[in-house]
Structure formats: C-alpha cells, structure tokens
Design an enzyme around this catalytic site. Structure first.
Site, PDB file in Angstrom:
ATOM      1  N   THR A 215      -1.591   2.720  -8.295  1.00 35.23           N
ATOM      2  CA  THR A 215      -2.612   3.454  -9.040  1.00 35.23           C
ATOM      3  C   THR A 215      -1.982   4.377 -10.069  1.00 35.23           C
ATOM      4  O   THR A 215      -2.434   4.454 -11.225  1.00 35.23           O
ATOM      5  CB  THR A 215      -3.494   4.268  -8.068  1.00 35.23           C
ATOM      6  OG1 THR A 215      -4.163   3.368  -7.168  1.00 35.23           O
ATOM      7  CG2 THR A 215      -4.539   5.067  -8.829  1.00 35.23           C
TER       8      THR A 215
ATOM      9  N   SER B  83      -5.426   6.463  -2.059  1.00 33.61           N
ATOM     10  CA  SER B  83      -5.306   5.010  -2.134  1.00 33.61           C
ATOM     11  C   SER B  83      -6.552   4.402  -2.761  1.00 33.61           C
ATOM     12  O   SER B  83      -7.681   4.738  -2.381  1.00 33.61           O
ATOM     13  CB  SER B  83      -5.106   4.435  -0.729  1.00 33.61           C
ATOM     14  OG  SER B  83      -5.087   3.031  -0.754  1.00 33.61           O
ATOM     15  N   SER B  84      -6.368   3.504  -3.725  1.00 35.14           N
ATOM     16  CA  SER B  84      -7.496   2.776  -4.311  1.00 35.14           C
ATOM     17  C   SER B  84      -8.040   1.809  -3.275  1.00 35.14           C
ATOM     18  O   SER B  84      -7.311   0.951  -2.785  1.00 35.14           O
ATOM     19  CB  SER B  84      -7.060   2.004  -5.559  1.00 35.14           C
ATOM     20  OG  SER B  84      -6.635   2.877  -6.569  1.00 35.14           O
TER      21      SER B  84
ATOM     22  N   GLY C 188      -3.000  -2.907  -2.023  1.00 41.28           N
ATOM     23  CA  GLY C 188      -1.737  -3.295  -1.426  1.00 41.28           C
ATOM     24  C   GLY C 188      -1.974  -4.134  -0.185  1.00 41.28           C
ATOM     25  O   GLY C 188      -2.994  -4.009   0.490  1.00 41.28           O
TER      26      GLY C 188
ATOM     27  N   SER D  86       0.837  -1.188   0.000  1.00 39.63           N
ATOM     28  CA  SER D  86       0.000   0.000   0.000  1.00 39.63           C
ATOM     29  C   SER D  86       0.879   1.249   0.000  1.00 39.63           C
ATOM     30  O   SER D  86       1.816   1.369   0.788  1.00 39.63           O
ATOM     31  CB  SER D  86      -0.898  -0.001   1.246  1.00 39.63           C
ATOM     32  OG  SER D  86      -1.722   1.139   1.265  1.00 39.63           O
ATOM     33  N   GLY D  87       0.592   2.171  -0.914  1.00 37.56           N
ATOM     34  CA  GLY D  87       1.371   3.389  -1.026  1.00 37.56           C
ATOM     35  C   GLY D  87       2.569   3.285  -1.948  1.00 37.56           C
ATOM     36  O   GLY D  87       3.337   4.233  -2.089  1.00 37.56           O
TER      37      GLY D  87
ATOM     38  N   GLU E 272      -1.794  -5.121   3.528  1.00 34.91           N
ATOM     39  CA  GLU E 272      -1.680  -4.334   4.766  1.00 34.91           C
ATOM     40  C   GLU E 272      -2.088  -5.184   5.962  1.00 34.91           C
ATOM     41  O   GLU E 272      -2.934  -6.073   5.853  1.00 34.91           O
ATOM     42  CB  GLU E 272      -2.568  -3.088   4.702  1.00 34.91           C
ATOM     43  CG  GLU E 272      -2.058  -1.993   3.788  1.00 34.91           C
ATOM     44  CD  GLU E 272      -2.906  -0.740   3.881  1.00 34.91           C
ATOM     45  OE1 GLU E 272      -2.466   0.235   4.498  1.00 34.91           O
ATOM     46  OE2 GLU E 272      -4.014  -0.743   3.326  1.00 34.91           O
TER      47      GLU E 272
ATOM     48  N   ASN F 225      -1.212   6.469   2.321  1.00 32.07           N
ATOM     49  CA  ASN F 225      -1.391   6.992   0.971  1.00 32.07           C
ATOM     50  C   ASN F 225      -2.574   7.952   0.959  1.00 32.07           C
ATOM     51  O   ASN F 225      -3.661   7.618   1.426  1.00 32.07           O
ATOM     52  CB  ASN F 225      -1.636   5.820   0.011  1.00 32.07           C
ATOM     53  CG  ASN F 225      -1.656   6.242  -1.436  1.00 32.07           C
ATOM     54  OD1 ASN F 225      -1.605   7.422  -1.758  1.00 32.07           O
ATOM     55  ND2 ASN F 225      -1.747   5.279  -2.322  1.00 32.07           N
TER      56      ASN F 225
END
Length: 425
Positions: A28, A77-78, A327, A23-24, A329, A74
């Site tokens: 995207t 974030s998606s 992502g 994530s981050g 997490e 993020n």
C-alpha cells in the site's frame, strides 16, 4: 514507476505496474509512492489546486479509512484489491483516472480474528464532534436515554460511548502508529475535495453507525406446538433498542426490518410465502445485511471518487495502471474470501512466471544465447485444481450450492472423490 512513465511517453503504449508481496510487505505504501511520483511528473494543477492529479492523491485517505484495517501482520492493511488507472494526454499530463476495486473483505465487518480489528472507519466515527455522535447514538448524555420499544413500555437504556459496546468491534480499538482522530480529519477533507458536502458525509456516518447497531441485535429462539422453529428480536438494549436505532439511521420501518431478519420469502403460484427463520439463521441474515450495506457504501464512495476524476478524459489517449492486491496469507481457519484472495495471488504469480521466466527464456534460446536454466515453482497444477473446467473446486462448489440438500459433508466427499490423486489436493 519512472521507467513505466518514460515508456508511456516514448512508445505511446499503455503501461501497467503490479505491486505484489506478502501481507505487511509494504504494498500500500509503495502504491502511494508510485501515485505521488506520477502526480508530480504528470501534474498540471488548476489555480485552486483541484487538478486531476490532486484528486488522485486525495482519494487515498478515503480508501484507507473504509478499506483498510489492522491485521496480525500489518496495522494498516488493505483489505480490498484496487486497480488505479491513471489517464494521460500526449504530453504526459494527467487528465483523470479511474479506480476499480474487487474482493472487499466483507467478512471482517461481522467478525475479526484475535489481534485484528474492523475497518478503520468504524473506530474513526467515535472521533466525530459530540453533536454528530449524539445523532448517531454514539455519545452518552447526562440524562441517559428514555426509549419505548414495540411493546409501548417505556424503557431506559444508556447510549454506548465506547467501542466496547458494539459486537462488531470486539477485536479492539488501539493501533500503534494510527491516529483515528487525525485520520478522520484527513478523510473528511478528502471527502470535501471529491464533492461530498456535510450532508453527504452525515449520510455516510449514519450508514456506518447503523451497521454497528445492527451488530447488537439479538434474537430469541421460538418453537410452536408442531415443533416449527422461528425467532423474534430480543427485547431491551440487545434487541429492539439496537434495531430501532439501526432502522432510524437507515430511514426504514423497524417492523419491516425485523420481518426481513426473522423470515425469508419464497414465491409460489399463490404469491409470496413467508418462511420463519430460527435464531441462528436470523443472526446470519443480520450479518448478511450488514455486509451488503457496507459493500454498497464502499461501491458508492468509489463511484464518487471516479466521478470527481473524469472531467478531462476527452483529452486522454493513454493510461498507466497501478495494481495493489492483497498479500498472500494462510490462517488457522481460511474462509472462502481468503481462498479467492490467495487464488488471485496465484494467478498473478503464474502470469509473472510465464512472462518473465518461460517466455523470456524461450526468446533467448531462439536467438542462440547460452543462458542458465532458471528454476522456479510452477503453480499451474494449483490453478488447475481450483479452476479447471467442471471438475475444479470452484465449479464443484457452484454445483453443491444449487443442490436442494447441499452440505459441507457432501461437498468434501465430491472434492475427495474427484481430486484425491491430485498433487495439490
């Protein structure tokens, strides 16, 4: 991306790309770069600039507004997975596309962890023009707001004009590097491009605002002489007023919505039975309705995007897919949705390991090549724990849900009895 496109042209075989990472990590943005590249090399826009490749680019602001949010890692974030399948003809020209979404993080709608906020669109609607905000009760006029509740008594309540007035937006509003007003403009232009006229857009804003008002509905706990617990919508701004506005925006009868939130129905031989819900269960029903409404709205927007990009699909005979997934997490508290997200990532990692490491090494050895053994973590035991037959965690969860008196305690006991010796448990 360039290699995938060349393979598509030279081999006439469908291609796919997986954009992965924590994530981050920038998945995207990498996806948008890939789509922009494909739109450039495979584009052949019409004179009015509304070719399928342009529609492919224009759908991005809509999906980001309704599917992205600020997280701890993020700011954009998606919070859903998407697979963008871009259709090409034999000359490598884009003829259309299709977006498949999955695992929309609906739990975010009704609550966010500290430092995070709800989906961007819930904050962007506060940047609409004053007249539209007034129609949604998101703007305070100089005369306040006179309102009659179900009791018929005239009450006076102010129209909230800030995001702080809504329970579903408790996570805060400011995001570094994200301009809600500018993003709203991009989203509205994208909506117009895919054929959503002003009236359609207003309907979208009404559903979004209705969800916010639903979040402000509170319930009074009731108990009769026999000890049966029930609930009723609170009077005033944190109850009837919020429910009336949500019902009006959804074009539903307020009393009917109140009945659905404070009771559940069960079919018997005598007909439908209405079973009252206590205040806690009523709040759960309210949150469930809010999540279902948003999921339906998101699905409808994806459907409209797909419809706008399918005009020339008769001439398409090959495709290039781009997968953008969540992502991986791990939070302090991980809900079922996070388990599904991480499970999907584990499946992708296993697919990668199997094809890039295991199968490739087997081919090298078969051909007599001297290659060093590549060490990698085999996550097959983890997948087995989650999904294996009738004893996997998901299967046991399904069983517990169908039990008349299923509970967290009995579920954990089944897990421990079945998997206490498993290396990943």
């Amino acid at each position: 991306t360039s290699q995938a496109y060349r393979q598509l042209r030279t081999t006439a075989q469908n291609q796919s790309m997986v954009i992965s990472g924590e994530s981050g990590a920038g998945k995207t943005e990498a996806t948008k770069c890939a789509v922009r590249f494909l739109a450039t090399v495979g584009g052949k826009s019409s004179a009015d600039g509304t070719g399928p490749e342009q529609l492919l680019l224009d759908c991005s602001p809509i999906m980001e507004a309704f599917g992205n949010a600020k997280t701890v890692r993020n700011n954009n974030s998606s919070r859903f997975g998407k697979y963008m399948e871009i259709k090409f003809d034999r000359q490598g020209i884009i003829r259309g596309g299709k977006v498949t979404k999955y695992l929309l993080e609906k739990s975010r709608i009704v609550g966010q962890t500290q430092g995070e906020r709800n989906f961007h669109i819930f904050f962007m609607i506060f940047k609409l023009d004053i007249a539209t905000r007034q129609s949604l009760w998101l703007h305070l006029d100089s005369d306040g707001d006179a309102w009659k509740g179900r009791s018929g008594r005239c009450k006076h309540g102010e129209r909230p004009e800030t995001v702080d007035s809504f329970a579903f937006l408790a996570g805060g509003s400011e995001v570094d590097g994200w301009d809600d007003e500018a993003e709203l403009g991009d989203t509205r232009r994208a909506m117009a491009t895919i054929g959503l006229r002003e009236q359609h857009q207003l309907t979208v804003w009404q559903v979004v605002a209705a969800i916010l008002w639903l979040g402000n509905v509170r319930f009074d706990a009731l108990e009769d002489q026999r000890g049966t617990q029930s609930s009723d919508v609170c009077a005033g701004a944190d109850g009837e007023l919020a429910l009336e506005r949500a019902s009006f925006l959804l074009q539903l009868q307020m009393d009917a919505v109140a009945a659905c939130l404070t009771s559940r129905t069960m079919r018997s031989r005598e007909g439908l039975m209405y079973i009252p819900l206590n205040a806690e269960r009523a709040a759960d029903a309210r949150d469930g309705l809010a999540k279902a409404l948003y999921a339906a709205l998101f699905d409808w927007l994806i459907q409209r995007i797909d419809e706008s990009m399918c005009a020339d699909l008769d001439e398409a005979d090959r495709s290039l897919g781009v997968l953008d997934i969540f992502g991986f997490e791990i939070f302090q508290m991980n809900g079922f949705e996070q388990l599904c997200i991480n499970f999907a990532n584990e499946k992708l990692q296993y697919h990668f390991n199997h094809h890039v490491f295991s199968l490739e090494l087997a081919i090298y050895r078969k051909e007599g090549l001297d290659v060093n053994q590549i060490t990698f973590r085999d996550n097959a035991p983890c997948l087995e724990l989650i999904e294996h037959g009738r004893s996997g965690l998901l299967a046991l969860l399904d069983d517990e849900i169908t039990m008349p008196r299923g509970s967290d305690a009995t579920l954990i006991r089944k897990y421990s009895e079945t998997h206490r010796r498993h290396s990943c448990y």
